[in-house]
Design a protein around this motif. Structure first.
Motif, PDB file in Angstrom:
ATOM      1  N   ALA B  99      90.822 -20.916  14.187  1.00  0.00           N
ATOM      2  CA  ALA B  99      91.520 -21.398  12.996  1.00  0.00           C
ATOM      3  C   ALA B  99      91.601 -20.302  11.934  1.00  0.00           C
ATOM      4  CB  ALA B  99      90.809 -22.637  12.441  1.00  0.00           C
ATOM      5  N   VAL B 100      90.480 -19.599  11.702  1.00  0.00           N
ATOM      6  CA  VAL B 100      90.477 -18.543  10.676  1.00  0.00           C
ATOM      7  C   VAL B 100      91.414 -17.407  11.081  1.00  0.00           C
ATOM      8  CG1 VAL B 100      89.051 -16.783   9.595  1.00  0.00           C
ATOM      9  CG2 VAL B 100      88.193 -19.103   9.792  1.00  0.00           C
ATOM     10  N   GLY B 101      91.385 -17.035  12.377  1.00  0.00           N
ATOM     11  CA  GLY B 101      92.269 -15.980  12.848  1.00  0.00           C
ATOM     12  C   GLY B 101      93.729 -16.346  12.691  1.00  0.00           C
ATOM     13  N   LEU B 102      94.054 -17.608  13.032  1.00  0.00           N
ATOM     14  CA  LEU B 102      95.432 -18.083  12.894  1.00  0.00           C
ATOM     15  C   LEU B 102      95.869 -18.032  11.439  1.00  0.00           C
ATOM     16  CD1 LEU B 102      97.664 -19.282  14.649  1.00  0.00           C
ATOM     17  CD2 LEU B 102      96.794 -21.531  14.082  1.00  0.00           C
ATOM     18  N   PHE B 103      94.975 -18.452  10.531  1.00  0.00           N
ATOM     19  CA  PHE B 103      95.314 -18.456   9.112  1.00  0.00           C
ATOM     20  C   PHE B 103      95.539 -17.032   8.614  1.00  0.00           C
ATOM     21  CE2 PHE B 103      94.003 -18.698   4.566  1.00  0.00           C
ATOM     22  CZ  PHE B 103      95.122 -19.388   4.145  1.00  0.00           C
ATOM     23  N   ALA B 104      94.677 -16.102   9.066  1.00  0.00           N
ATOM     24  CA  ALA B 104      94.850 -14.709   8.660  1.00  0.00           C
ATOM     25  C   ALA B 104      96.197 -14.184   9.143  1.00  0.00           C
ATOM     26  CB  ALA B 104      93.707 -13.860   9.213  1.00  0.00           C
ATOM     27  N   GLY B 105      96.570 -14.531  10.393  1.00  0.00           N
ATOM     28  CA  GLY B 105      97.849 -14.081  10.934  1.00  0.00           C
ATOM     29  C   GLY B 105      99.019 -14.624  10.132  1.00  0.00           C
ATOM     30  N   ILE B 106      98.954 -15.926   9.813  1.00  0.00           N
ATOM     31  CA  ILE B 106     100.046 -16.546   9.048  1.00  0.00           C
ATOM     32  C   ILE B 106     100.168 -15.892   7.674  1.00  0.00           C
ATOM     33  CG2 ILE B 106     100.756 -18.678   7.914  1.00  0.00           C
ATOM     34  CD1 ILE B 106      99.580 -20.211  10.236  1.00  0.00           C
ATOM     35  N   LEU B 107      98.986 -15.661   7.033  1.00  0.00           N
ATOM     36  CA  LEU B 107      98.992 -15.065   5.697  1.00  0.00           C
ATOM     37  C   LEU B 107      99.595 -13.668   5.727  1.00  0.00           C
ATOM     38  CD1 LEU B 107      97.995 -16.622   3.314  1.00  0.00           C
ATOM     39  CD2 LEU B 107      95.910 -15.279   3.315  1.00  0.00           C
ATOM     40  N   LEU B 108      99.242 -12.907   6.790  1.00  0.00           N
ATOM     41  CA  LEU B 108      99.765 -11.549   6.944  1.00  0.00           C
ATOM     42  C   LEU B 108     101.284 -11.589   7.063  1.00  0.00           C
ATOM     43  CD1 LEU B 108      98.093  -8.899   7.199  1.00  0.00           C
ATOM     44  CD2 LEU B 108      98.709  -8.920   9.609  1.00  0.00           C
ATOM     45  N   LEU B 109     101.789 -12.532   7.885  1.00  0.00           N
ATOM     46  CA  LEU B 109     103.239 -12.662   8.066  1.00  0.00           C
ATOM     47  C   LEU B 109     103.915 -12.998   6.749  1.00  0.00           C
ATOM     48  CD1 LEU B 109     103.906 -14.542  11.413  1.00  0.00           C
ATOM     49  CD2 LEU B 109     104.751 -12.327  10.699  1.00  0.00           C
ATOM     50  N   VAL B 110     103.320 -13.966   6.002  1.00  0.00           N
ATOM     51  CA  VAL B 110     103.934 -14.410   4.748  1.00  0.00           C
ATOM     52  C   VAL B 110     103.967 -13.271   3.739  1.00  0.00           C
ATOM     53  CG1 VAL B 110     103.587 -15.916   2.767  1.00  0.00           C
ATOM     54  CG2 VAL B 110     103.398 -16.840   5.059  1.00  0.00           C
ATOM     55  N   VAL B 111     102.870 -12.491   3.668  1.00  0.00           N
ATOM     56  CA  VAL B 111     102.799 -11.410   2.689  1.00  0.00           C
ATOM     57  C   VAL B 111     103.762 -10.289   3.058  1.00  0.00           C
ATOM     58  CG1 VAL B 111     101.288  -9.609   1.789  1.00  0.00           C
ATOM     59  CG2 VAL B 111     100.470 -11.949   1.942  1.00  0.00           C
ATOM     60  N   SER B 112     103.875  -9.989   4.376  1.00  0.00           N
ATOM     61  CA  SER B 112     104.692  -8.851   4.790  1.00  0.00           C
ATOM     62  C   SER B 112     106.186  -9.178   4.736  1.00  0.00           C
ATOM     63  CB  SER B 112     104.317  -8.423   6.203  1.00  0.00           C
ATOM     64  OG  SER B 112     104.681  -9.429   7.119  1.00  0.00           O
ATOM     65  N   GLU B 113     106.529 -10.467   4.614  1.00  0.00           N
ATOM     66  CA  GLU B 113     107.951 -10.835   4.569  1.00  0.00           C
ATOM     67  C   GLU B 113     108.440 -10.787   3.130  1.00  0.00           C
ATOM     68  OE1 GLU B 113     111.524 -11.544   5.451  1.00  0.00           O
ATOM     69  OE2 GLU B 113     110.125 -11.609   7.143  1.00  0.00           O
ATOM     70  N   PRO B 114     109.357  -9.882   2.791  1.00  0.00           N
ATOM     71  CA  PRO B 114     109.770  -9.769   1.392  1.00  0.00           C
ATOM     72  C   PRO B 114     110.504 -11.005   0.892  1.00  0.00           C
ATOM     73  CG  PRO B 114     111.097  -8.377   2.819  1.00  0.00           C
ATOM     74  CD  PRO B 114     109.995  -8.898   3.656  1.00  0.00           C
ATOM     75  N   ALA B 115     111.216 -11.704   1.799  1.00  0.00           N
ATOM     76  CA  ALA B 115     111.976 -12.874   1.352  1.00  0.00           C
ATOM     77  C   ALA B 115     111.060 -14.003   0.902  1.00  0.00           C
ATOM     78  CB  ALA B 115     112.887 -13.364   2.477  1.00  0.00           C
ATOM     79  N   ALA B 116     109.823 -14.006   1.413  1.00  0.00           N
ATOM     80  CA  ALA B 116     108.939 -15.127   1.110  1.00  0.00           C
ATOM     81  C   ALA B 116     108.449 -15.094  -0.332  1.00  0.00           C
ATOM     82  CB  ALA B 116     107.741 -15.116   2.067  1.00  0.00           C
ATOM     83  N   SER B 117     108.427 -13.896  -0.929  1.00  0.00           N
ATOM     84  CA  SER B 117     107.895 -13.813  -2.286  1.00  0.00           C
ATOM     85  C   SER B 117     108.988 -13.999  -3.329  1.00  0.00           C
ATOM     86  CB  SER B 117     107.203 -12.465  -2.487  1.00  0.00           C
ATOM     87  OG  SER B 117     108.108 -11.430  -2.178  1.00  0.00           O
ATOM     88  N   ALA B 118     110.231 -14.184  -2.887  1.00  0.00           N
ATOM     89  CA  ALA B 118     111.314 -14.414  -3.830  1.00  0.00           C
ATOM     90  C   ALA B 118     111.020 -15.677  -4.626  1.00  0.00           C
ATOM     91  CB  ALA B 118     112.640 -14.558  -3.086  1.00  0.00           C
ATOM     92  N   GLY B 119     110.842 -15.508  -5.926  1.00  0.00           N
ATOM     93  CA  GLY B 119     110.336 -16.621  -6.716  1.00  0.00           C
ATOM     94  C   GLY B 119     111.394 -17.619  -7.133  1.00  0.00           C
ATOM     95  N   VAL B 120     112.550 -17.143  -7.578  1.00  0.00           N
ATOM     96  CA  VAL B 120     113.518 -18.059  -8.181  1.00  0.00           C
ATOM     97  C   VAL B 120     114.255 -18.816  -7.082  1.00  0.00           C
ATOM     98  CG1 VAL B 120     115.446 -18.247  -9.758  1.00  0.00           C
ATOM     99  CG2 VAL B 120     113.778 -16.411 -10.045  1.00  0.00           C
ATOM    100  N   PRO B 121     114.074 -20.123  -7.013  1.00  0.00           N
ATOM    101  CA  PRO B 121     114.779 -20.883  -5.992  1.00  0.00           C
ATOM    102  C   PRO B 121     116.234 -21.069  -6.369  1.00  0.00           C
ATOM    103  CG  PRO B 121     113.521 -22.351  -7.351  1.00  0.00           C
ATOM    104  CD  PRO B 121     113.247 -20.968  -7.857  1.00  0.00           C
ATOM    105  N   ALA B 122     117.059 -21.250  -5.361  1.00  0.00           N
ATOM    106  CA  ALA B 122     118.466 -21.523  -5.617  1.00  0.00           C
ATOM    107  C   ALA B 122     118.601 -22.849  -6.363  1.00  0.00           C
ATOM    108  CB  ALA B 122     119.226 -21.571  -4.302  1.00  0.00           C
ATOM    109  N   GLU B 123     119.737 -23.007  -7.006  1.00  0.00           N
ATOM    110  CA  GLU B 123     119.939 -24.214  -7.809  1.00  0.00           C
ATOM    111  C   GLU B 123     119.919 -25.460  -6.928  1.00  0.00           C
ATOM    112  OE1 GLU B 123     119.777 -25.802 -11.249  1.00  0.00           O
ATOM    113  OE2 GLU B 123     119.915 -23.636 -10.974  1.00  0.00           O
ATOM    114  N   ALA B 124     119.186 -26.487  -7.355  1.00  0.00           N
ATOM    115  CA  ALA B 124     119.092 -27.706  -6.556  1.00  0.00           C
ATOM    116  C   ALA B 124     120.434 -28.425  -6.572  1.00  0.00           C
ATOM    117  CB  ALA B 124     118.015 -28.611  -7.122  1.00  0.00           C
ATOM    118  N   PRO B 125     120.854 -28.949  -5.428  1.00  0.00           N
ATOM    119  CA  PRO B 125     122.100 -29.709  -5.398  1.00  0.00           C
ATOM    120  C   PRO B 125     121.961 -30.984  -6.211  1.00  0.00           C
ATOM    121  CG  PRO B 125     120.929 -29.947  -3.332  1.00  0.00           C
ATOM    122  CD  PRO B 125     120.181 -28.929  -4.129  1.00  0.00           C
ATOM    123  N   GLY B 126     123.075 -31.452  -6.724  1.00  0.00           N
ATOM    124  CA  GLY B 126     123.029 -32.555  -7.671  1.00  0.00           C
ATOM    125  C   GLY B 126     122.418 -33.817  -7.117  1.00  0.00           C
TER     126      GLY B 126
END
Lengths: 102, 176
Positions: B99-126
């Motif tokens: 479980a810890v290894g899997l979490f470390a792997g997921i965290l590594l993927l999330v951090v290394s992906e530049p699109a994941a840190s994009a903060g401003v979400p697109a405008e919500a549909p009405g």
């Protein structure tokens, strides 16, 4: 606003806790609880990607609803199996349910 | 700190802590109650993501139906497994490592992906609820997966009734 990566990290943590529950628990009902945790983590991911990446399409929410239906089916069948096994063998310990082992 | 971030951190901490209690508590009834708290935390996250309908569905289906079903199952199978005995199998440390290894792997993927840190979400549909309802019944949308999910649920519930019959009733039905 909250970055997307926070949601992904949170869902990853929830999923890994579910994995630990499924792999380590002895009680079959507790294993089902671990599966529910993993399905919830998947749902968080689906909705977060819908909100941040493709808000114009509704696919993320639609598939989250499918996951709800599958989770309900899985809980019903899993708990029915556990109750049936408990009636016949008076145990819910996963490693003692070895009917299919040669 | 923005109030939204504060709410997210609070809800996330409650969700993760109660999920940890679900997989580590000795008493199974307590684990089921912690599971209810986890599911409530997830529904707060859905509200933060502008998916209010899914938050309601989460409360109605998960907390109202699945959690109650699990609590019933725990109470029906009580006594077979003493609350004092070991609740984890012999290789629980290996499970923790995975479980810890899997979490470390997921965290590594999330951090290394530049699109994941994009903060401003697109405008919500009405009107996302109306859009969702239309998508679930339109031929261009998800009517086929929706119908399949309905048939799956029906089949699963009938199968659950069949599987959970008492053993005596099964043999009687077979004789006649």
């Amino acid at each position: 606003m909250i970055p997307l990566s926070w949601y992904l990290a949170l869902a990853g943590g929830l999923f890994c806790l579910g994995v630990y529950g499924v792999l380590a628990r002895r009680n079959a009902v507790a294993i089902l609880m671990g599966i529910e945790l993993m399905l919830n983590a998947v749902n968080i991911n689906l909705v977060a990607f819908w909100r941040y990446v493709t808000p114009a399409q509704i696919a993320g929410q639609a598939f989250a609803i499918m996951v709800f239906a599958v989770a309900a089916s899985e809980a019903a069948v899993g708990l029915a199996l556990i109750i049936s096994v408990y009636r016949r063998r008076t145990t819910v310990v996963a490693e003692e349910i070895d009917l299919l082992k040669w | 700190m923005e109030p939204l971030k504060l709410i997210f951190l609070l809800a996330g901490a409650v969700t993760l802590l109660s999920a940890l209690m679900v997989v580590t508590t000795r008493k199974l009834v307590h684990a089921a109650l912690w599971l209810v708290l986890t599911l409530a935390g997830v529904s707060v996250l859905f509200v933060l993501l502008n998916a209010a309908f899914l938050a309601i569905v989460q409360v109605v289906i998960y907390i109202g139906a699945i959690a109650i079903l699990i609590i019933f199952a725990v109470m029906l199978t009580r006594g077979s497994m003493d609350d004092t005995g070991p609740q984890t199998n012999r290789r629980w440390w290996l499970a923790g490592l995975i479980a810890v290894g899997l979490f470390a792997g997921i965290l590594l993927l999330v951090v290394s992906e530049p699109a994941a840190s994009a903060g401003v979400p697109a405008e919500a549909p009405g009107d996302s609820l109306r859009q969702l309802g239309l998508a679930l019944v339109s031929v261009d949308g998800y009517v086929l997966p929706f119908e399949l999910a309905s048939v799956l649920l029906l089949a699963a519930l009938i199968g659950a009734i069949f599987v959970a019959r008492p053993p005596d009733a099964a043999s009687e039905g077979g004789e006649e």
